[in-house]
Write an enzyme that holds these catalytic residues in place. Structure first.
Site, PDB file in Angstrom:
ATOM      1  N   TYR A 105       0.856  -1.194   0.000  1.00  0.00           N
ATOM      2  CA  TYR A 105       0.000   0.000   0.000  1.00  0.00           C
ATOM      3  C   TYR A 105       0.882   1.231   0.000  1.00  0.00           C
ATOM      4  O   TYR A 105       1.863   1.306   0.734  1.00  0.00           O
ATOM      5  CB  TYR A 105      -0.882   0.018   1.264  1.00  0.00           C
ATOM      6  CG  TYR A 105      -1.630   1.324   1.446  1.00  0.00           C
ATOM      7  CD1 TYR A 105      -2.928   1.471   0.965  1.00  0.00           C
ATOM      8  CD2 TYR A 105      -1.029   2.426   2.063  1.00  0.00           C
ATOM      9  CE1 TYR A 105      -3.610   2.676   1.097  1.00  0.00           C
ATOM     10  CE2 TYR A 105      -1.710   3.643   2.194  1.00  0.00           C
ATOM     11  CZ  TYR A 105      -2.991   3.745   1.710  1.00  0.00           C
ATOM     12  OH  TYR A 105      -3.660   4.943   1.832  1.00  0.00           O
ATOM     13  N   GLU A 138      -3.257   7.375  -4.225  1.00  0.00           N
ATOM     14  CA  GLU A 138      -3.236   6.156  -3.414  1.00  0.00           C
ATOM     15  C   GLU A 138      -3.196   4.941  -4.329  1.00  0.00           C
ATOM     16  O   GLU A 138      -3.998   4.839  -5.254  1.00  0.00           O
ATOM     17  CB  GLU A 138      -4.476   6.097  -2.520  1.00  0.00           C
ATOM     18  CG  GLU A 138      -4.493   4.873  -1.612  1.00  0.00           C
ATOM     19  CD  GLU A 138      -5.816   4.722  -0.861  1.00  0.00           C
ATOM     20  OE1 GLU A 138      -5.857   5.037   0.338  1.00  0.00           O
ATOM     21  OE2 GLU A 138      -6.807   4.304  -1.486  1.00  0.00           O
TER      22      GLU A 138
END
Ligand code: GDP
Ligand code: MN
Length: 377
Positions: free
Chosen positions: A100, A188
């Protein structure tokens, strides 16, 4: 402005960030088998909401028949109240590891914030809550920027695979470049994957800072591609400040600050707002009628909370609006009204004279929110 995955991935390509080969489609009948992608192909619902995978909005097709079948199934699907109107068809990757990464602004620290974790592919809020040590948070001074030494340290701290250190460092610096030079509020990538072809950005969540629209020609193009919900369009025409949300308590208030705190009080009582709707200062009866009309077109609304604090806005005019919009009508949902401030006495007496069994008057914001949450169950 939040972008769709396919739009974010177009930005990845502009910044040479590795991402699988893909095509964007909204009409599957226009796709023939010479699309140029290699099977297996991942069919991905284009909706601006996370967790598409779990909701059935991502399927892997091994041949053309499956590609058409899955595309048909996913188009039109309702994912958390978002209807799928388009798809991204993407060459599937063989995923070895899922990470992530995100870049965003940390206003309170007056700096950028990078978050990095070896636990990608899942809900990052869950990682932050249950295993906070697995999430590396790095503040970046906008004037100093992000150098490779710092990136490499973060890669190490987050315990990402050392064998991909250089490639990861390169991709992370490009993502940072996109965030800064692309004037993004958020970049993101979840997951940023290690695949058998190397590092690849498999998902994208990008939000653009529209204050910078004057220096990016593509911002306008992106904006034109994003469909505005019918209710938002209608609200705009009526000069109402309306934003669709995902909960079930419809909110009408005057003034952005009051509406924001109404959303908070609703969530304190365990509910979730279905929208933000600010009727503004000096609202007249017809404004209230229009506001209720907007909420009527929203399927997720199960109760409505009207929270007015009269300043310039006169509570008697708001009350007239409520009566006009609801008189003799069988209402779809209960309405809880809290009126306070300018002419609230007159307003309340108008409502009392025109009772409707679905309308409840409450004297406090807190109680009104509680009743609205209960009414939405
Ligand atoms: P989200 O559920 O909306 O966040 O959508 P993502 O694009 O992040 O996909 C969710 C999950 O689907 C990923 O974490 C992967 O595990 C899986 N996935 C997505 N693309 C691929 C792919 O190309 N190959 C494989 N094997 N899995 C994929
Ligand atoms: Mn994802």
């Amino acid at each position: 402005m939040n972008l769709f995955e396919y739009q974010g991935k177009r930005l990845y390509q502009d910044f040479s960030i590795p991402t699988p080969k893909s095509i964007f489609v909204s009409d599957i009948s226009k796709i023939s088998d010479d699309h140029g992608l290699t099977y297996p192909i991942v069919v991905k619902a284009q909706v601006q909401v996370g967790g598409r995978g779990k909701a059935g909005g991502i399927k892997v097709a091994k041949d053309f028949d499956e590609l058409i079948k899955f595309s048909d199934e996913i188009l039109g699907m309702d994912i958390k109240s978002h209807i799928v109107e388009s798809l991204l068809l993407e060459e599937a990757s063989n995923i070895l590891e899922e990470y992530y990464i995100s870049f965003t602004l940390d206003r309170s620290e007056k700096s950028y914030l990078m978050m990095l974790s070896a636990k990608g592919g899942m809900d990052i809020e869950e990682v932050a809550e249950k295993n906070p040590d697995d999430l590396i948070m790095l503040h970046i001074s906008p004037s100093k920027g992000l150098d490779s030494k710092t990136i490499n340290k973060s890669i190490k701290d987050a315990k990402l695979n050392k064998s991909y250190q250089d490639e990861l460092c390169d991709v992370i610096s490009k993502l940072y470049k996109l965030f800064v030079e692309g004037d993004c509020d958020l970049v993101e990538v979840n997951p940023l994957a290690i695949t058998d072809h190397g590092v690849s950005a498999l998902d994208s969540k990008v939000s653009l800072d529209m204050n910078a629209i004057y220096r990016h020609e593509n911002f306008k193009d992106f904006e034109n591609e994003i469909p505005i919900p019918v209710s938002e369009q209608f609200a705009k025409e009526k000069n109402l400040n309306f934003i669709k949300l995902e909960g079930s308590v419809g909110i009408i208030g005057n003034g952005a600050g009051l509406v924001m705190s109404t959303l908070d009080v609703v969530s304190e009582h365990g509910g979730m707002a279905a929208n933000f709707l600010d009727i503004g200062g000096g609202a007249k009866a017809e404004t209230v009628t229009a506001a209720l009309e907007v909420l009527e077109s929203e399927d997720n609304v199960k109760s409505v909370l009207i929270n007015i604090f009269g300043g310039i806005t006169r509570c008697d005019l708001v009350a007239n609006g409520i009566v006009e919009a609801t008189k003799g009508k069988e209402l779809k949902w209960p309405i809880i009204v809290r009126l306070d401030g300018t002419n609230s006495k007159e307003g309340l007496s108008i409502l009392e004279k025109n009772t409707n069994e679905k309308i409840t008057i409450s004297s406090s914001m807190d109680e009104a929110a509680k009743l609205a949450v209960e009414g939405a169950i």
